[in-house]
Design a protein around this motif. Structure first.
Motif, PDB file in Angstrom:
ATOM      1  N   LEU A 109      -7.394  -6.650  -0.004  1.00 42.02           N
ATOM      2  CA  LEU A 109      -5.729  -7.432  -0.462  1.00 42.02           C
ATOM      3  C   LEU A 109      -5.976  -8.818  -1.370  1.00 42.02           C
ATOM      4  CD1 LEU A 109      -3.119  -7.116   0.094  1.00 42.02           C
ATOM      5  CD2 LEU A 109      -3.180  -9.256   1.587  1.00 42.02           C
TER       6      LEU A 109
ATOM      7  N   MET B 242      -9.509  -0.611   0.036  1.00 48.02           N
ATOM      8  CA  MET B 242      -8.380  -1.553  -0.928  1.00 48.02           C
ATOM      9  C   MET B 242      -8.868  -3.045  -0.918  1.00 48.02           C
ATOM     10  SD  MET B 242      -5.202   0.689   0.780  1.00 48.02           S
ATOM     11  CE  MET B 242      -4.571   0.975   1.909  1.00 48.02           C
TER      12      MET B 242
ATOM     13  N   LEU C 108      -2.692  -6.171  -4.198  1.00 50.36           N
ATOM     14  CA  LEU C 108      -3.482  -5.541  -3.815  1.00 50.36           C
ATOM     15  C   LEU C 108      -4.223  -4.217  -4.915  1.00 50.36           C
ATOM     16  CD1 LEU C 108      -3.794  -3.522  -0.713  1.00 50.36           C
ATOM     17  CD2 LEU C 108      -2.435  -1.431  -1.844  1.00 50.36           C
TER      18      LEU C 108
ATOM     19  N   PHE D  16      -8.499  -3.755   3.304  1.00 47.64           N
ATOM     20  CA  PHE D  16      -7.220  -3.832   4.008  1.00 47.64           C
ATOM     21  C   PHE D  16      -7.010  -2.687   4.218  1.00 47.64           C
ATOM     22  CE2 PHE D  16      -2.805  -3.635   2.716  1.00 47.64           C
ATOM     23  CZ  PHE D  16      -2.021  -4.345   3.522  1.00 47.64           C
ATOM     24  N   GLY D  17      -6.871  -2.245   5.418  1.00 46.92           N
ATOM     25  CA  GLY D  17      -7.105  -0.745   5.933  1.00 46.92           C
ATOM     26  C   GLY D  17      -8.039  -0.292   5.804  1.00 46.92           C
TER      27      GLY D  17
ATOM     28  N   ALA E 254       0.768  -1.083  -0.079  1.00 48.56           N
ATOM     29  CA  ALA E 254      -0.284   0.194   0.043  1.00 48.56           C
ATOM     30  C   ALA E 254       1.088   1.163   0.250  1.00 48.56           C
ATOM     31  CB  ALA E 254      -0.941   0.093   0.981  1.00 48.56           C
TER      32      ALA E 254
ATOM     33  N   ARG F 146      -7.848   4.061  -3.618  1.00 52.38           N
ATOM     34  CA  ARG F 146      -8.143   5.046  -2.342  1.00 52.38           C
ATOM     35  C   ARG F 146      -8.375   6.117  -3.022  1.00 52.38           C
ATOM     36  NH1 ARG F 146      -2.748   3.979   0.984  1.00 52.38           N
ATOM     37  NH2 ARG F 146      -2.294   3.399  -1.004  1.00 52.38           N
TER      38      ARG F 146
ATOM     39  N   LYS G 290       2.379   2.895  -6.643  1.00 53.77           N
ATOM     40  CA  LYS G 290       1.166   3.315  -7.045  1.00 53.77           C
ATOM     41  C   LYS G 290       1.395   2.998  -8.486  1.00 53.77           C
ATOM     42  CE  LYS G 290      -1.630   5.618  -3.707  1.00 53.77           C
ATOM     43  NZ  LYS G 290      -2.606   6.748  -3.115  1.00 53.77           N
TER      44      LYS G 290
ATOM     45  N   ASP H 293      -6.638  -0.787  -5.833  1.00 55.31           N
ATOM     46  CA  ASP H 293      -5.896   0.084  -4.494  1.00 55.31           C
ATOM     47  C   ASP H 293      -6.918   0.811  -5.173  1.00 55.31           C
ATOM     48  OD1 ASP H 293      -5.392   2.698  -3.229  1.00 55.31           O
ATOM     49  OD2 ASP H 293      -3.451   2.012  -4.207  1.00 55.31           O
TER      50      ASP H 293
END
Length: 227
Positions: free
Chosen positions: A214, A212, A141, A166-167, A121, A145, A126, A143
């Motif tokens: 995983l 996110m 991952l 995740f997160g 992450a 975000r 990215k 992602d």
């Protein structure tokens, strides 16, 4: 361009390392991962870390073979793998299809293994496609975000696919090609609903609107797909 990083966890086998290093991939080792490389008959282009897992004989052999040694202080905020990933990200900054594959990130201390997954992450990664490979397992991952994201999974019918928030909670998940589909749904931190889905064919997609995920795919049949 692909960069392969060998970390200081459970070492990859000869065939696994060779498969990822085909077609001119660059090899980087995170500290003790260089011992694995030497044992496999490989010479890394770069070795990065505080070298607390490498003795002077190993360092001399690496230098003799032409590896560039990047020594960092023992008292530092980053792990050796984190430093290797940051170096790889800078190296791939201008590449069109950058890819980083991490070997040897699993096994050993549980805190290290979990921290290695958290590194996926890092904002610096990215722009690259980054995965952890461990035998028949691969970890990615997804992602979202900053914006919605989609990942295509490739394998064989019957492969296991787990999607783990995740997160934080993950929202707007849509899948195709999986036995248990998600249709604009959420996966929440805590419940294990996303574990052990199944690939129906050679390809599946996972789209995510926010958060996110995983993604862990376990190949139950041999695969030569290195994407």
């Amino acid at each position: 361009m692909r960069i392969v990083i060998i970390a200081n966890g459970d070492p990859p086998g000869q065939d696994e390392a060779a498969r990822w290093l085909e077609a001119g991939a660059m090899l980087i080792c995170a500290d003790g991962g260089a011992r694995t490389a030497l044992a496999l008959g490989l010479t890394p282009a770069h070795v990065i870390g505080d070298f607390d897992s490498l003795d002077e004989d190993a360092l001399a052999e690496l230098a003799r073979r032409g590896a560039q040694l990047h020594r960092h202080p023992t008292r530092k905020d980053e792990t050796d793998l984190e430093l290797a990933l940051l170096f790889a990200a800078r190296t791939l900054r201008d590449e069109e299809r950058p890819e980083i594959v991490i070997l040897g990130a699993c096994g050993g201390r549980l805190d290290h293994e979990w921290a290695n997954m958290l590194l996926l992450a890092m904002p610096a990664l990215k722009h690259a496609h980054v995965s952890l490979a461990h035998g028949c397992e691969r970890v990615f991952l997804i992602d979202a975000r900053d914006q919605p994201a989609t990942l295509t999974l490739r394998g064989s019918a019957g492969d296991t696919v787990s999607l783990l928030p995740f997160g934080g909670d993950a929202h707007g998940i849509c899948t195709t090609g999986l036995e248990y589909p998600l249709r604009d749904e959420s996966l929440f931190i805590g419940p294990a609903r996303g574990v052990s889905n199944v690939l129906l064919g050679e390809e599946a997609t996972v789209s995510l609107r926010q958060g996110m995920l995983l993604c862990v795919i376990i190949h139950h049949a041999p695969t030569t797909d290195n994407r």
